[in-house]
Design a protein around this motif. Structure first.
Motif, PDB file in Angstrom:
ATOM      1  N   TRP A  97       0.834  -1.212   0.000  1.00 46.74           N
ATOM      2  CA  TRP A  97       0.000   0.000   0.000  1.00 46.74           C
ATOM      3  C   TRP A  97       0.862   1.254   0.000  1.00 46.74           C
ATOM      4  O   TRP A  97       0.511   2.250  -0.636  1.00 46.74           O
ATOM      5  N   ARG A 103       2.066   1.642  -3.513  1.00 46.37           N
ATOM      6  CA  ARG A 103       0.939   2.103  -4.338  1.00 46.37           C
ATOM      7  C   ARG A 103       0.696   3.594  -4.111  1.00 46.37           C
ATOM      8  O   ARG A 103       0.463   4.344  -5.060  1.00 46.37           O
ATOM      9  N   CYS A 105       0.667   6.466  -7.093  1.00 50.17           N
ATOM     10  CA  CYS A 105      -0.531   7.154  -7.595  1.00 50.17           C
ATOM     11  C   CYS A 105      -1.116   8.173  -6.626  1.00 50.17           C
ATOM     12  O   CYS A 105      -2.065   8.878  -6.980  1.00 50.17           O
ATOM     13  N   ASP A 144      -5.736  -2.058  -9.239  1.00 49.92           N
ATOM     14  CA  ASP A 144      -5.865  -0.949 -10.178  1.00 49.92           C
ATOM     15  C   ASP A 144      -5.692  -1.462 -11.597  1.00 49.92           C
ATOM     16  O   ASP A 144      -4.799  -2.256 -11.880  1.00 49.92           O
ATOM     17  N   THR A 166      -3.112   1.436 -14.976  1.00 52.20           N
ATOM     18  CA  THR A 166      -1.730   1.530 -14.509  1.00 52.20           C
ATOM     19  C   THR A 166      -0.755   1.742 -15.661  1.00 52.20           C
ATOM     20  O   THR A 166       0.433   1.528 -15.502  1.00 52.20           O
ATOM     21  N   TRP A 199       4.040  -1.271 -10.733  1.00 51.70           N
ATOM     22  CA  TRP A 199       2.647  -1.701 -10.537  1.00 51.70           C
ATOM     23  C   TRP A 199       2.574  -3.222 -10.456  1.00 51.70           C
ATOM     24  O   TRP A 199       1.788  -3.758  -9.665  1.00 51.70           O
ATOM     25  N   VAL A 223       3.474  -4.067  -6.971  1.00 50.14           N
ATOM     26  CA  VAL A 223       2.393  -3.694  -6.046  1.00 50.14           C
ATOM     27  C   VAL A 223       1.304  -4.756  -6.044  1.00 50.14           C
ATOM     28  O   VAL A 223       0.855  -5.210  -4.985  1.00 50.14           O
ATOM     29  N   HIS A 224       0.875  -5.189  -7.219  1.00 49.92           N
ATOM     30  CA  HIS A 224      -0.197  -6.180  -7.286  1.00 49.92           C
ATOM     31  C   HIS A 224       0.222  -7.512  -6.658  1.00 49.92           C
ATOM     32  O   HIS A 224      -0.609  -8.195  -6.058  1.00 49.92           O
TER      33      HIS A 224
END
Length: 130
Positions: free
Chosen positions: A53, A56, A60, A88, A91, A101, A104-105
């Protein structure tokens, strides 16, 4: 002078890790904690989730929860919102952003057993091509 906007990110909880792990305090922002940590089931995978988080947010500028809708979220609010979170999809950006990204995922996988270890996260970040 130039004005700046600062964002403060925390990892949501403190836990004593050692031969006799026990929770010594749950403090911080519930929105950054994974669902297991909200149920007092702490693990290093919870730290990976929180770091996801933070990363992320750096990419963004969005917080885990929309604080304009729920300005002072309860644990129940966080559980509901986080359990319905969808990765998201908007991206698209630079190759660097796309790599980040992807990380992050991976960090925000709902199943803590499928999240990478912190050592693997470091390796993933070191492999990012700028």
């Amino acid at each position: 002078s130039t004005q700046s906007t600062w964002g403060l990110c925390d990892f949501g909880h403190c836990q004593l890790l050692g031969p006799y792990p026990q929770t010594v305090a749950t403090c911080g922002t519930y929105a950054w904690m994974d669902l297991n940590a909200l149920d007092y089931e702490f693990s290093l995978a919870s730290e990976v989730w929180s770091f996801g988080w933070v990363l992320r947010y750096l990419l963004c500028g969005k917080f885990p929860l929309d604080l304009s809708v729920t300005p002072d979220p309860t644990v129940a609010d966080c559980k509901q919102a986080l359990s319905q979170w969808v990765p998201d999809t908007d991206t698209q950006g630079s190759p660097l952003a796309n790599q980040l990204w992807g990380i992050v995922h991976t960090l925000l996988h709902m199943d803590p057993k499928k999240r990478p270890t912190l050592a693997t996260v470091v390796t993933m970040l070191e492999a990012v091509e700028c």
